[in-house]
Design an enzyme around this catalytic site. Structure first.
Site, PDB file in Angstrom:
ATOM      1  N   ASN A  76       0.835  -1.214   0.000  1.00  0.00           N
ATOM      2  CA  ASN A  76       0.000   0.000   0.000  1.00  0.00           C
ATOM      3  C   ASN A  76       0.866   1.260   0.000  1.00  0.00           C
ATOM      4  O   ASN A  76       0.536   2.238   0.650  1.00  0.00           O
ATOM      5  CB  ASN A  76      -0.923  -0.036   1.240  1.00  0.00           C
ATOM      6  CG  ASN A  76      -1.917   1.100   1.261  1.00  0.00           C
ATOM      7  OD1 ASN A  76      -2.553   1.412   0.254  1.00  0.00           O
ATOM      8  ND2 ASN A  76      -2.040   1.765   2.409  1.00  0.00           N
ATOM      9  N   GLY A  77       1.969   1.211  -0.730  1.00  0.00           N
ATOM     10  CA  GLY A  77       2.886   2.355  -0.711  1.00  0.00           C
ATOM     11  C   GLY A  77       2.673   3.356  -1.825  1.00  0.00           C
ATOM     12  O   GLY A  77       3.259   4.431  -1.820  1.00  0.00           O
ATOM     13  N   GLY A  78       1.799   3.016  -2.797  1.00  0.00           N
ATOM     14  CA  GLY A  78       1.675   3.838  -4.004  1.00  0.00           C
ATOM     15  C   GLY A  78       0.612   4.914  -3.909  1.00  0.00           C
ATOM     16  O   GLY A  78      -0.404   4.762  -3.221  1.00  0.00           O
ATOM     17  N   LYS A  89      -3.340   5.364  -3.506  1.00  0.00           N
ATOM     18  CA  LYS A  89      -4.118   4.758  -4.590  1.00  0.00           C
ATOM     19  C   LYS A  89      -5.221   3.867  -4.038  1.00  0.00           C
ATOM     20  O   LYS A  89      -6.295   3.735  -4.631  1.00  0.00           O
ATOM     21  CB  LYS A  89      -3.187   3.948  -5.498  1.00  0.00           C
ATOM     22  CG  LYS A  89      -3.884   3.417  -6.737  1.00  0.00           C
ATOM     23  CD  LYS A  89      -2.923   2.715  -7.670  1.00  0.00           C
ATOM     24  CE  LYS A  89      -3.673   2.227  -8.898  1.00  0.00           C
ATOM     25  NZ  LYS A  89      -2.782   1.487  -9.815  1.00  0.00           N
ATOM     26  N   GLN A 152       7.305   1.005   5.065  1.00  0.00           N
ATOM     27  CA  GLN A 152       8.537   0.623   4.395  1.00  0.00           C
ATOM     28  C   GLN A 152       9.555   1.761   4.558  1.00  0.00           C
ATOM     29  O   GLN A 152       9.219   2.841   5.044  1.00  0.00           O
ATOM     30  CB  GLN A 152       8.286   0.292   2.920  1.00  0.00           C
ATOM     31  CG  GLN A 152       7.862   1.432   2.034  1.00  0.00           C
ATOM     32  CD  GLN A 152       7.566   0.968   0.603  1.00  0.00           C
ATOM     33  OE1 GLN A 152       6.447   1.087   0.139  1.00  0.00           O
ATOM     34  NE2 GLN A 152       8.569   0.458  -0.094  1.00  0.00           N
ATOM     35  N   GLY A 184      10.872   0.410  -3.319  1.00  0.00           N
ATOM     36  CA  GLY A 184      10.316  -0.779  -3.954  1.00  0.00           C
ATOM     37  C   GLY A 184       9.815  -1.792  -2.934  1.00  0.00           C
ATOM     38  O   GLY A 184      10.160  -1.748  -1.754  1.00  0.00           O
ATOM     39  N   ASN A 213      -0.251  -6.838  -4.495  1.00  0.00           N
ATOM     40  CA  ASN A 213      -0.473  -5.411  -4.713  1.00  0.00           C
ATOM     41  C   ASN A 213      -1.925  -5.096  -4.389  1.00  0.00           C
ATOM     42  O   ASN A 213      -2.831  -5.832  -4.809  1.00  0.00           O
ATOM     43  CB  ASN A 213      -0.199  -5.034  -6.175  1.00  0.00           C
ATOM     44  CG  ASN A 213       1.235  -5.300  -6.587  1.00  0.00           C
ATOM     45  OD1 ASN A 213       2.099  -5.467  -5.739  1.00  0.00           O
ATOM     46  ND2 ASN A 213       1.497  -5.353  -7.878  1.00  0.00           N
ATOM     47  N   ASP A 215      -3.794  -2.971  -5.665  1.00  0.00           N
ATOM     48  CA  ASP A 215      -4.597  -2.650  -6.847  1.00  0.00           C
ATOM     49  C   ASP A 215      -4.844  -3.866  -7.741  1.00  0.00           C
ATOM     50  O   ASP A 215      -5.417  -3.735  -8.822  1.00  0.00           O
ATOM     51  CB  ASP A 215      -3.966  -1.504  -7.651  1.00  0.00           C
ATOM     52  CG  ASP A 215      -2.592  -1.843  -8.217  1.00  0.00           C
ATOM     53  OD1 ASP A 215      -2.153  -3.001  -8.086  1.00  0.00           O
ATOM     54  OD2 ASP A 215      -1.957  -0.943  -8.800  1.00  0.00           O
ATOM     55  N   LYS A 358      -4.370  -0.252 -13.160  1.00  0.00           N
ATOM     56  CA  LYS A 358      -3.275   0.707 -13.268  1.00  0.00           C
ATOM     57  C   LYS A 358      -3.707   1.986 -13.974  1.00  0.00           C
ATOM     58  O   LYS A 358      -3.101   3.033 -13.822  1.00  0.00           O
ATOM     59  CB  LYS A 358      -2.091   0.100 -14.048  1.00  0.00           C
ATOM     60  CG  LYS A 358      -1.551  -1.200 -13.469  1.00  0.00           C
ATOM     61  CD  LYS A 358      -0.844  -0.973 -12.150  1.00  0.00           C
ATOM     62  CE  LYS A 358      -0.226  -2.261 -11.608  1.00  0.00           C
ATOM     63  NZ  LYS A 358       0.265  -2.102 -10.223  1.00  0.00           N
TER      64      LYS A 358
END
Length: 470
Positions: A76-78, A89, A152, A184, A213, A215, A358
């Site tokens: 869940n870093g994006g 996101k 992270q 990453g 991921n 998503d 995406k």
């Protein structure tokens, strides 16, 4: 912060620094490609099992016993910036006002209620997503899911010329705003271990994590894969499973599994020598790709971290900052650690377990009647006669979610669609039906409004609304 909080924060910072220093030293020492192409072999037959073979074993009577050994981890870093959204996101609405995070919680809660189990959810946040995610977690307090988070690492971007960190100090605002990055998802092992959460979950009797991921809407807990893991004899326990699926021409850049130096190994396109890139993209030689749905032993992660044996290839990601400065960021991929684990296995799963969102083209598919939603899970509609998803390509006018939503009065019927391309200033009225191959192109300065109730089957619609047979 309490003294305990200060101590924890200090340990985390020290852990981050040591991990970065190790990664940076490795980057300076490694010259040339990380693999020698002639040494690449296809994986042995038994190292990638067909999903049907795993499923044929059936399920035990007490599924709760297996589920109680599992933890679901979502990456869940994006941020949602590529889709024109602010914040994490995972907080974008994807179906019936449900966000990625809503659907994840619903899926796990359904498992816990159905089998009277205790599967917790763990979110690996980044410094970009942590604050917003924690605020939203309040809404799930009364759901039957325990939710944990950890962060992270935060690493400094490196000047491409001088190879020195761009950051002047530890601040994250002002001129330092864009000099840090999350390194990453390969950072999951060290950060999970350093957070103390790994140790806590092992103490609670948890044995495996299912990582994916957030998503990827196809990445739900699969009871057959879980049963395969927990039913192995002790001496032959599989410590790592990577879900792979058959490659299509749309997936040519996806990482694949190879045999290298006697170990199963993930090969990413960034590691491939330029002379062999076309060969890597070939659907005939490399038939499968990594979905990034991974099942990993908690005790094995602990062992590898403590023995300093976690070895992942470095991905060098070049970037240009807003001021024009060329930098590099050093990253690792979670799947690259497969070679470090004992009895690692690939499972060739159905394509339905890989449903990433995406772009807004992907979003259109999952919002449409191609899928039905139940207990947080999306499944292909039984009314669609063939199991493949249509190929959808929406133009730049649809890139941002808010703009995309204003262009559809309602999502079209796409049950019989094979291919859709839309370019330019195009809007769709209510109850539009799209079948076969539909191409809609509004030239610069033109606008096309597809009228409510239209049915387009194998049509090309061009700038002056002529409708031609395709």
């Amino acid at each position: 912060l309490s003294q305990q909080g200060v101590n924890y924060f200090t340990i985390m910072l020290a852990g981050c620094f040591l991990c970065f220093r190790k990664l940076f030293h490795r980057f300076l020492q490694v010259k040339g490609p990380s693999i020698e192409w002639p040494k690449i072999n296809r994986p042995p037959e038994d190292s990638i099992q067909p999903y049907d073979k795993i499923k044929a074993k059936g399920l035990p009577d007490n599924i709760a016993d297996s589920l109680n050994k599992l933890v679901v981890v979502k990456l869940n870093g994006g941020l949602g910036t590529s889709m024109g959204c602010k914040g994490p996101k995972s907080l974008i609405s994807v179906r019936n006002e449900n966000t990625f995070l809503d659907l994840t919680v619903q899926q796990i809660e359904h498992l816990n209620k159905t089998y009277n189990a205790d599967v917790p959810l763990v979110l690996m946040n980044s410094f970009n997503t942590d604050e917003d995610t924690k605020k939203i977690l309040q809404k799930y307090r009364h759901h039957r899911v325990k939710i944990h988070t950890f962060n992270q690492s935060r690493y400094p971007r490196i000047n491409k010329e001088s190879l020195l960190p761009v950051a002047k100090d530890m601040a994250m605002t002002g001129e330092n705003a864009d000099v840090w990055y999350p390194p990453g998802h390969g950072d999951i092992y060290a950060s999970f271990y350093n957070s103390g959460l790994l140790e806590q979950l092992i103490a609670e009797g948890k044995e495996y994590i299912f990582v994916s991921n957030i998503d990827n809407l196809g990445a739900t807990v699969d009871l057959y894969i879980l049963n395969h893991l927990v039913s192995q004899p002790n001496g032959k326990r599989c410590e790592f499973i990577m879900e792979v699926t058959d490659k299509t021409r749309a997936d040519v850049k996806g990482g694949t599994l190879i045999q290298y130096d006697g170990k199963l190994r993930l090969l990413e396109i960034a590691q491939v020598p330029k002379a062999h890139v076309d060969e890597f993209k070939s659907v005939t030689k490399f038939k499968i790709f990594n979905t990034n749905n991974l099942w990993i032993s908690l005790s094995a992660i602990k062992r590898l971290q403590e023995q300093n044996d976690m070895d992942m290839e470095i991905i060098v990601n070049p970037k240009t900052l807003d001021g024009g400065l060329n930098v590099i960021q050093l990253e690792t991929a979670v799947g690259a650690a497969i070679k470090c684990f004992e009895n690692a296995l690939g499972i060739n799963v159905p394509r339905s377990r890989f449903l990433p969102v995406k772009t807004t083209s992907d979003l259109l598919l999952v919002m449409s009647n191609l899928y039905s939603l139940e207990a947080g899970c999306l499944t292909m509609s039984e009314r669609r006669e063939f199991p493949t998803t249509p190929h959808v390509k929406l133009g730049s006018s649809f890139t941002k979610v808010q703009e995309y939503l204003t262009r559809f009065e309602s999502i079209p019927d796409m049950l019989e669609l094979d291919h859709l391309t839309v370019s330019g200033d195009v809007t769709f009225g209510k109850h539009v039906s799209l079948k076969g191959t539909v191409i809609i192109i509004a030239n610069h300065g033109d606008r096309i409004d597809i009228p409510a109730g239209s049915m387009l089957e194998n049509k090309i619609v061009s700038g002056n609304l002529r409708i031609l047979d395709h």
